[in-house]
Scaffold this motif. Structure first.
Motif, PDB file in Angstrom:
ATOM      1  N   GLU A  44       0.832  -1.213   0.000  1.00  0.00           N
ATOM      2  CA  GLU A  44       0.000   0.000   0.000  1.00  0.00           C
ATOM      3  C   GLU A  44       0.863   1.259   0.000  1.00  0.00           C
ATOM      4  O   GLU A  44       0.511   2.271  -0.603  1.00  0.00           O
ATOM      5  CB  GLU A  44      -0.929   0.126   1.168  1.00  0.00           C
ATOM      6  N   HIS A  48       0.970   4.178  -2.828  1.00  0.00           N
ATOM      7  CA  HIS A  48       0.838   5.584  -2.433  1.00  0.00           C
ATOM      8  C   HIS A  48       2.011   6.385  -2.984  1.00  0.00           C
ATOM      9  O   HIS A  48       1.836   7.470  -3.531  1.00  0.00           O
ATOM     10  CB  HIS A  48       0.786   5.696  -0.908  1.00  0.00           C
ATOM     11  N   TRP A  49       3.207   5.880  -2.857  1.00  0.00           N
ATOM     12  CA  TRP A  49       4.398   6.563  -3.321  1.00  0.00           C
ATOM     13  C   TRP A  49       4.334   6.793  -4.830  1.00  0.00           C
ATOM     14  O   TRP A  49       4.600   7.879  -5.327  1.00  0.00           O
ATOM     15  CB  TRP A  49       5.644   5.751  -2.956  1.00  0.00           C
ATOM     16  N   THR A  51       1.631   6.831  -6.767  1.00  0.00           N
ATOM     17  CA  THR A  51       0.518   7.717  -7.117  1.00  0.00           C
ATOM     18  C   THR A  51       0.786   9.169  -6.749  1.00  0.00           C
ATOM     19  O   THR A  51       0.534  10.074  -7.551  1.00  0.00           O
ATOM     20  CB  THR A  51      -0.772   7.236  -6.404  1.00  0.00           C
ATOM     21  N   ASP A  52       1.299   9.407  -5.555  1.00  0.00           N
ATOM     22  CA  ASP A  52       1.439  10.779  -5.066  1.00  0.00           C
ATOM     23  C   ASP A  52       2.757  11.452  -5.397  1.00  0.00           C
ATOM     24  O   ASP A  52       2.825  12.686  -5.395  1.00  0.00           O
ATOM     25  CB  ASP A  52       1.233  10.810  -3.545  1.00  0.00           C
TER      26      ASP A  52
END
Length: 90
Positions: A44, A48-49, A51-52
């Protein structure tokens, strides 16, 4: 020719030299993605890394960065702990 350099704060610095921003963006995405995958983060956190932080920088290189480099200008973008910059080579 362009020179692309990137850094993951306190982790990794790398560079690439090549013909165009599209090729540089692919290299950037692959190399940084591989570093993040090998980091030991939970799946997860890796997502996140990507995507953001990774995706916004790669997308910017493919759009604003490619346009700036075509005009002979430098480009840079940062997202969280990740920064990349590219400059045309003379």
């Amino acid at each position: 020719m362009i020179k692309l350099t990137w850094a993951l704060v306190a982790e990794h610095v790398d560079e690439w030299t090549g013909d165009d921003a599209a090729q540089g963006a692919a290299v950037l995405e692959a190399r940084v993605g591989a570093s993040v995958e090998a980091s030991g983060m939970k799946p997860e956190a890796v997502q996140h890394w990507r995507t953001d932080f990774l995706t916004p920088v790669v997308t910017s290189l493919r759009t604003e960065g490619a346009a700036a480099l075509a005009r002979g200008e430098s480009w840079s973008r940062a997202a969280g702990p990740f920064m990349a910059c590219a400059s045309p080579l003379s």
